[in-house]
Design a protein around this motif. Structure first.
Motif, PDB file in Angstrom:
ATOM      1  N   SER A  88       0.822  -1.204   0.000  1.00  0.00           N
ATOM      2  CA  SER A  88       0.000   0.000   0.000  1.00  0.00           C
ATOM      3  C   SER A  88       0.859   1.257   0.000  1.00  0.00           C
ATOM      4  CB  SER A  88      -0.933   0.010   1.216  1.00  0.00           C
ATOM      5  OG  SER A  88      -0.175   0.019   2.423  1.00  0.00           O
TER       6      SER A  88
ATOM      7  N   GLY B 230       0.526  -0.761 -15.583  1.00  0.00           N
ATOM      8  CA  GLY B 230       0.293  -1.016 -14.174  1.00  0.00           C
ATOM      9  C   GLY B 230       1.276  -1.996 -13.577  1.00  0.00           C
TER      10      GLY B 230
ATOM     11  N   GLY C  24      -7.422  -6.017  -4.911  1.00  0.00           N
ATOM     12  CA  GLY C  24      -6.456  -5.019  -4.476  1.00  0.00           C
ATOM     13  C   GLY C  24      -5.012  -5.389  -4.734  1.00  0.00           C
TER      14      GLY C  24
ATOM     15  N   ARG D 134      -3.381  -5.383  -7.545  1.00  0.00           N
ATOM     16  CA  ARG D 134      -2.746  -4.660  -8.643  1.00  0.00           C
ATOM     17  C   ARG D 134      -3.318  -3.243  -8.710  1.00  0.00           C
ATOM     18  NH1 ARG D 134      -6.007  -8.233 -12.526  1.00  0.00           N
ATOM     19  NH2 ARG D 134      -7.756  -6.947 -13.186  1.00  0.00           N
ATOM     20  N   SER D 135      -2.588  -2.365  -9.400  1.00  0.00           N
ATOM     21  CA  SER D 135      -3.102  -1.039  -9.736  1.00  0.00           C
ATOM     22  C   SER D 135      -2.685  -0.744 -11.167  1.00  0.00           C
ATOM     23  CB  SER D 135      -2.572   0.029  -8.772  1.00  0.00           C
ATOM     24  OG  SER D 135      -1.158   0.121  -8.810  1.00  0.00           O
TER      25      SER D 135
ATOM     26  N   GLU E 153      -7.850   0.737 -12.261  1.00  0.00           N
ATOM     27  CA  GLU E 153      -8.471  -0.560 -11.969  1.00  0.00           C
ATOM     28  C   GLU E 153      -7.576  -1.337 -11.015  1.00  0.00           C
ATOM     29  OE1 GLU E 153      -9.093  -4.754 -12.332  1.00  0.00           O
ATOM     30  OE2 GLU E 153      -7.396  -3.743 -13.274  1.00  0.00           O
ATOM     31  N   CYS E 154      -8.198  -1.930  -9.970  1.00  0.00           N
ATOM     32  CA  CYS E 154      -7.435  -2.641  -8.934  1.00  0.00           C
ATOM     33  C   CYS E 154      -7.997  -4.040  -8.689  1.00  0.00           C
ATOM     34  CB  CYS E 154      -7.429  -1.842  -7.637  1.00  0.00           C
ATOM     35  SG  CYS E 154      -6.702  -0.204  -7.759  1.00  0.00           S
TER      36      CYS E 154
ATOM     37  N   SER F 256     -12.552  -0.193  -8.756  1.00  0.00           N
ATOM     38  CA  SER F 256     -12.034   0.798  -9.683  1.00  0.00           C
ATOM     39  C   SER F 256     -12.479   2.207  -9.318  1.00  0.00           C
ATOM     40  CB  SER F 256     -12.468   0.472 -11.118  1.00  0.00           C
ATOM     41  OG  SER F 256     -13.873   0.529 -11.243  1.00  0.00           O
TER      42      SER F 256
ATOM     43  N   TYR G 280      -1.579   8.176  -5.643  1.00  0.00           N
ATOM     44  CA  TYR G 280      -2.105   7.400  -4.516  1.00  0.00           C
ATOM     45  C   TYR G 280      -1.247   7.679  -3.293  1.00  0.00           C
ATOM     46  CZ  TYR G 280      -3.093   3.207  -1.698  1.00  0.00           C
ATOM     47  OH  TYR G 280      -3.423   2.345  -0.694  1.00  0.00           O
TER      48      TYR G 280
ATOM     49  N   THR H  78      -8.354   0.930  -2.255  1.00  0.00           N
ATOM     50  CA  THR H  78      -8.326   0.923  -3.717  1.00  0.00           C
ATOM     51  C   THR H  78      -9.150   2.055  -4.315  1.00  0.00           C
ATOM     52  OG1 THR H  78     -10.137  -0.688  -3.648  1.00  0.00           O
ATOM     53  CG2 THR H  78      -7.899  -1.554  -3.920  1.00  0.00           C
TER      54      THR H  78
ATOM     55  N   LEU I 141      -5.290  -1.701  -0.694  1.00  0.00           N
ATOM     56  CA  LEU I 141      -4.363  -1.888  -1.806  1.00  0.00           C
ATOM     57  C   LEU I 141      -3.139  -2.644  -1.304  1.00  0.00           C
ATOM     58  CD1 LEU I 141      -3.917  -1.192  -4.814  1.00  0.00           C
ATOM     59  CD2 LEU I 141      -2.571   0.751  -4.044  1.00  0.00           C
TER      60      LEU I 141
ATOM     61  N   THR J 281      -0.462  -4.333  -3.655  1.00  0.00           N
ATOM     62  CA  THR J 281       0.080  -4.833  -4.908  1.00  0.00           C
ATOM     63  C   THR J 281       1.306  -5.701  -4.662  1.00  0.00           C
ATOM     64  OG1 THR J 281       1.270  -2.736  -5.170  1.00  0.00           O
ATOM     65  CG2 THR J 281      -0.806  -2.982  -6.347  1.00  0.00           C
TER      66      THR J 281
END
Length: 199
Positions: free
Chosen positions: A45, A69, A77, A79-80, A93-94, A98, A117, A123, A146, A148
């Motif tokens: 995050s 991304g 959550g 990916r971003s 998009e996560c 989104s 972010y 997200t 989030l 990732t």
């Protein structure tokens, strides 16, 4: 990698090059690019800013297409990614969560897209900037933490998918920061490059 950090990408399945507007990679909906993971990239995050300059030539995927991304398909959550929905509206998009603007990318015109972010948000915490200006946005699906994963970045496809929801058009520039740029920095980046694309 023009930043000097050595994060060079690999073109997968034969994208081509277009010299117009100072150069761009041409994706035809069947190819993409991958950038190996680096410890410099934001994961979990942590704060981040993602940017892309693109020119779509078609909108043909029933779900939407990814522009650029980081992350995976492992869990909500994870990916971003900058994306265009199936109608061409711009957002982030996560994985089933989104943030989306009411701004339409259009066809055959250049767009400078940025998303920022702040660390520790959900997200739904992304702020979206189009051609240097922040845009109001609507959130879809539930908000997740989030988180990732530490995998390769991708261009013109879903992160961590090895080629799905592929973009068709030109992408001239992508950048990933491990901090949240402030609005004046987003605008500065846009002003530095807008003349090249007649924006």
């Amino acid at each position: 990698d023009l930043s000097g950090y050595g994060n060079d990408g690999t073109l997968i399945d034969g994208p081509s090059f277009d010299a117009a507007n100072g150069g761009s990679i041409v994706f035809d909906g069947n190819n993409y690019a991958s950038i190996p993971f680096s410890a410099q990239f934001p994961t979990g995050s942590n704060a981040r800013t993602m940017c892309a300059i693109f020119n779509a030539n078609t909108l043909e995927d029933e779900v939407g297409v990814e522009l650029f991304g980081i992350g995976s398909n492992d869990y909500f959550g994870s990916r971003s990614a900058l994306w265009l929905d199936a109608s061409g509206y711009i957002g982030v998009e996560c994985l089933l969560s989104s943030v989306q603007t009411n701004e339409w990318a259009g066809i055959n015109n250049w767009v400078f897209l940025s998303a920022t972010y702040a660390a520790g948000g959900s997200t739904h915490a992304f702020k979206i900037f189009i051609n240097g200006l922040q845009k109001s946005a609507t959130t879809f699906d539930d908000a997740y933490s989030l988180n990732t994963t530490a995998v390769d970045c991708t261009v013109a496809t879903v992160p961590g998918s090895n080629g799905s929801h592929l973009f068709s058009g030109n992408i001239s520039f992508v950048s990933l920061y491990n901090r949240e740029l402030i609005p004046s920095e987003i605008l500065q980046n846009y002003n530095a490059l807008k003349g090249r694309f007649n924006l």
